[in-house]
Design an enzyme around this catalytic site. Structure first.
Site, PDB file in Angstrom:
ATOM      1  N   ALA A  84      -5.702   6.841   1.932  1.00  0.00           N
ATOM      2  CA  ALA A  84      -4.488   7.060   1.247  1.00  0.00           C
ATOM      3  C   ALA A  84      -4.051   6.996  -0.197  1.00  0.00           C
ATOM      4  O   ALA A  84      -4.844   6.599  -0.930  1.00  0.00           O
ATOM      5  CB  ALA A  84      -3.778   6.439   2.135  1.00  0.00           C
ATOM      6  N   THR A 133      -0.052   0.108   8.114  1.00  0.00           N
ATOM      7  CA  THR A 133       0.470  -1.014   7.228  1.00  0.00           C
ATOM      8  C   THR A 133       1.229  -1.865   8.158  1.00  0.00           C
ATOM      9  O   THR A 133       2.034  -1.082   8.982  1.00  0.00           O
ATOM     10  CB  THR A 133       0.820  -0.658   6.142  1.00  0.00           C
ATOM     11  OG1 THR A 133       1.071  -1.707   5.549  1.00  0.00           O
ATOM     12  CG2 THR A 133       1.713   0.005   5.886  1.00  0.00           C
ATOM     13  N   ASP A 134       1.594  -3.076   8.331  1.00  0.00           N
ATOM     14  CA  ASP A 134       2.981  -3.147   8.523  1.00  0.00           C
ATOM     15  C   ASP A 134       3.918  -3.649   7.486  1.00  0.00           C
ATOM     16  O   ASP A 134       5.117  -3.157   8.531  1.00  0.00           O
ATOM     17  CB  ASP A 134       2.335  -5.945   8.768  1.00  0.00           C
ATOM     18  CG  ASP A 134       2.394  -5.856   7.476  1.00  0.00           C
ATOM     19  OD1 ASP A 134       2.128  -5.094   5.947  1.00  0.00           O
ATOM     20  OD2 ASP A 134       2.250  -7.309   6.871  1.00  0.00           O
ATOM     21  N   GLU A 135       3.594  -3.138   6.411  1.00  0.00           N
ATOM     22  CA  GLU A 135       4.954  -2.258   5.938  1.00  0.00           C
ATOM     23  C   GLU A 135       5.877  -1.716   6.244  1.00  0.00           C
ATOM     24  O   GLU A 135       7.260  -0.924   5.911  1.00  0.00           O
ATOM     25  CB  GLU A 135       4.741  -1.983   4.126  1.00  0.00           C
ATOM     26  CG  GLU A 135       3.792  -3.504   3.834  1.00  0.00           C
ATOM     27  CD  GLU A 135       3.308  -3.409   2.149  1.00  0.00           C
ATOM     28  OE1 GLU A 135       3.954  -2.015   1.809  1.00  0.00           O
ATOM     29  OE2 GLU A 135       2.134  -3.343   2.095  1.00  0.00           O
ATOM     30  N   TYR A 159       5.978   4.019  -0.674  1.00  0.00           N
ATOM     31  CA  TYR A 159       4.469   4.024   0.069  1.00  0.00           C
ATOM     32  C   TYR A 159       4.652   3.885   1.980  1.00  0.00           C
ATOM     33  O   TYR A 159       4.180   4.963   2.533  1.00  0.00           O
ATOM     34  CB  TYR A 159       4.223   2.978  -0.549  1.00  0.00           C
ATOM     35  CG  TYR A 159       2.391   2.706   0.589  1.00  0.00           C
ATOM     36  CD1 TYR A 159       1.317   2.931   0.212  1.00  0.00           C
ATOM     37  CD2 TYR A 159       2.844   1.088   1.687  1.00  0.00           C
ATOM     38  CE1 TYR A 159       0.286   2.434   0.963  1.00  0.00           C
ATOM     39  CE2 TYR A 159       1.988   0.683   1.874  1.00  0.00           C
ATOM     40  CZ  TYR A 159       0.406   1.453   1.950  1.00  0.00           C
ATOM     41  OH  TYR A 159      -0.465   1.233   2.896  1.00  0.00           O
ATOM     42  N   LYS A 163       3.591   6.093   4.877  1.00  0.00           N
ATOM     43  CA  LYS A 163       2.617   5.542   6.468  1.00  0.00           C
ATOM     44  C   LYS A 163       3.401   5.475   6.968  1.00  0.00           C
ATOM     45  O   LYS A 163       2.420   5.494   8.377  1.00  0.00           O
ATOM     46  CB  LYS A 163       2.095   4.264   5.717  1.00  0.00           C
ATOM     47  CG  LYS A 163       1.015   4.134   4.960  1.00  0.00           C
ATOM     48  CD  LYS A 163       0.019   4.863   4.157  1.00  0.00           C
ATOM     49  CE  LYS A 163      -0.932   3.732   6.136  1.00  0.00           C
ATOM     50  NZ  LYS A 163      -2.403   4.584   5.668  1.00  0.00           N
ATOM     51  N   LEU A 199      -2.622  -8.074  -5.948  1.00  0.00           N
ATOM     52  CA  LEU A 199      -2.199  -9.059  -6.431  1.00  0.00           C
ATOM     53  C   LEU A 199      -3.608 -10.148  -6.705  1.00  0.00           C
ATOM     54  O   LEU A 199      -3.678 -10.830  -7.633  1.00  0.00           O
ATOM     55  CB  LEU A 199      -1.661  -9.872  -5.499  1.00  0.00           C
ATOM     56  CG  LEU A 199      -0.514 -11.515  -6.092  1.00  0.00           C
ATOM     57  CD1 LEU A 199       0.089 -11.419  -7.363  1.00  0.00           C
ATOM     58  CD2 LEU A 199       0.441 -12.270  -4.987  1.00  0.00           C
ATOM     59  N   TYR A 216       5.948 -11.667  -9.512  1.00  0.00           N
ATOM     60  CA  TYR A 216       7.331 -10.693  -9.047  1.00  0.00           C
ATOM     61  C   TYR A 216       8.494 -11.697  -8.724  1.00  0.00           C
ATOM     62  O   TYR A 216       9.019 -12.187  -8.307  1.00  0.00           O
ATOM     63  CB  TYR A 216       7.035  -9.268  -9.055  1.00  0.00           C
ATOM     64  CG  TYR A 216       6.013  -8.406  -8.882  1.00  0.00           C
ATOM     65  CD1 TYR A 216       5.814  -8.292 -10.278  1.00  0.00           C
ATOM     66  CD2 TYR A 216       5.784  -7.415  -7.991  1.00  0.00           C
ATOM     67  CE1 TYR A 216       5.368  -7.772 -10.662  1.00  0.00           C
ATOM     68  CE2 TYR A 216       5.114  -6.719  -8.064  1.00  0.00           C
ATOM     69  CZ  TYR A 216       4.520  -6.590  -9.398  1.00  0.00           C
ATOM     70  OH  TYR A 216       3.357  -5.653  -9.472  1.00  0.00           O
TER      71      TYR A 216
END
Ligand code: NAD
Ligand code: TYD
Length: 366
Positions: A84, A133-135, A159, A163, A199, A216
């Protein structure tokens, strides 16, 4: 005995997974596929490249016909699909490759698996495991319960949207054609071989070099952190015990605010440098090298557009059905990660090439 095709095998989680799998399942054959984008590094597979059970193939999942032929030739019975585009900030700056690889690439892979497994005359059993992903669930209010498998999809970044689309395609190929699939939706990973644009490795590398560590916005966004080896074990549990057609959330049970992650990292640096003269001479630019505080590098910068405030994962379904559970705490996992980056300076220096420097220049002033 399985014959696995691992896509995205030279990336962060893929390379950890291949190393884990060859250790844990010594009789299995692994075909490691990767097109080697900026995020894919063959050196991440160095410890296993000479293993006779491993074959590395440089290939793009968008080339469905080549993938199909590879699956037939290698008699693949299990796909673990990591490939990905994975960096949220890059998806904000340029979403197109995300649509290509994450959506169309996943679809090419599904078509290849359908052709080879469902009409190819073999007997199986087969399994297509999709890494997500949990996103895809969007952002949580401060007091909201953690994401479960029943949480509605509400992706916020390009993104996450791609997904989510890939998850739906995987689901549809099971529902419509009977392709044997499982999906896991995992929280933020960290550990060895993570590209230093995310990060934790970014902060480690910049602390070692004495450069500002960008945080951020107000730094109060939180993520649920999972040590990558625990993710690999979780995928193994799902391959072993997961029910076909089901999705499983995987998390670390370690929700932390970004600023707290960075402060913990800085205090670990301070302690390590204080007790190790070798570190002080290898990395003289880190403030801790001459008794200063690494946290002095923390620099608040402009927030990411559309930045999700909070992710938290309820992994109870995976625990109950598959026996999943992380072994590392955030404290121990972070310690191991810092030690790995310090010991593997040639790896991170080699991946921080021209295109990385260009991205950093565009993205972070200073
Ligand atoms: P990564 O960016 O480190 O690695 C992705 C790999 O895929 C790279 O090696 C790249 O070369 C390869 N790739 C990209 N496009 C390709 C293509 N068209 N054909 C073949 N290979 C291609 O990503 P990662 O952090 O290892 O993430 C792996 C998977 O796990 C992704 O699907 C991601 O969405 C998912 N995930 C990641 C995290 C995380 O915290 N890193 C958390 C949850 C889920
Ligand atoms: P990241 O590692 O990019 O993962 P994701 O966006 O998939 O969660 O970022 C983790 C968190 O850290 C996220 O809230 C954004 C934040 N962040 C910073 O504050 N500074 C940085 O330089 C980066 C890369 C991320």
């Amino acid at each position: 005995m399985r014959r696995l095709l691992v896509t995205g095998a030279a990336g962060f989680i893929g390379s950890n997974f291949v190393q884990y799998w060859l250790e844990a399942h010594r009789d299995d054959h692994v075909v490691a596929l990767d097109v080697l984008t900026y995020a894919g590094n063959l050196s991440s597979l160095d410890p296993v490249l000479k293993n006779s059970k491993l074959k590395f193939v440089k290939m793009d999942i968008l080339e469905g016909e080549r993938v199909r032929a590879l699956m037939e030739r290698e008699q693949i019975d299990t796909i673990v699909h990591f490939a990905a585009e994975s960096h949220v900030d890059r998806s904000i700056h340029g979403p197109d490759p995300f649509l290509e690889t994450n959506i169309r690439g996943t679809h090419e892979l599904l078509k290849a698996a359908k052709t080879v497994w469902l009409t190819g005359g073999g007997s199986g059993p087969y399994q297509f495991h999709h890494i997500s992903t949990d996103e895809v669930f969007g952002t949580l209010a401060a007091d909201a319960p953690a994401f479960t498998e029943e949480t509605s999809y509400a992706p916020n970044s390009p993104y996450a949207a791609t997904k989510a689309a890939s998850d739906h395609l995987v689901r549809a190929y099971h529902h419509t054609y009977g392709l044997p699939v499982t999906t896991s939706n995992c929280s933020n990973n960290y550990g060895p071989y993570q590209f230093p644009e995310k990060l934790i490795p970014l902060a480690i590398v910049r602390a070692l070099e004495g450069k500002p560590i960008p945080v951020y916005g107000d730094g109060l966004q939180s993520r649920d952190w999972l040590y990558v080896r625990d993710h690999c074990r979780g995928i193994d549990r799902i391959l072993e015990k997961g029910r076909v057609g089901e999705t499983y959330n995987l998390g670390g049970g370690a929700e932390r605010k970004n600023i707290d992650v960075i402060k913990m990292l800085c205090s670990k640096f301070n302690a390590m440098f204080q007790s190790d003269a070798g570190l002080r001479s290898r990395f003289p630019r880190c403030p801790a090298a001459d008794g200063g505080d690494t946290a002095s590098l923390i620099t608040f910068v402009r927030d990411r557009p559309g930045h999700d405030r909070r992710y938290a994962v309820d992994a109870m379904k995976a625990t109950l059905e598959t026996g999943y559970g992380p072994a590392e705490s955030f404290e121990t996992g972070l310690g191991k990660t810092i030690v790995w980056y310090i010991a593997n300076e040639p790896w991170w220096r080699s991946v921080m090439d021209g295109s990385y420097k260009e991205w950093m220049k565009q993205h972070y002033s200073g």
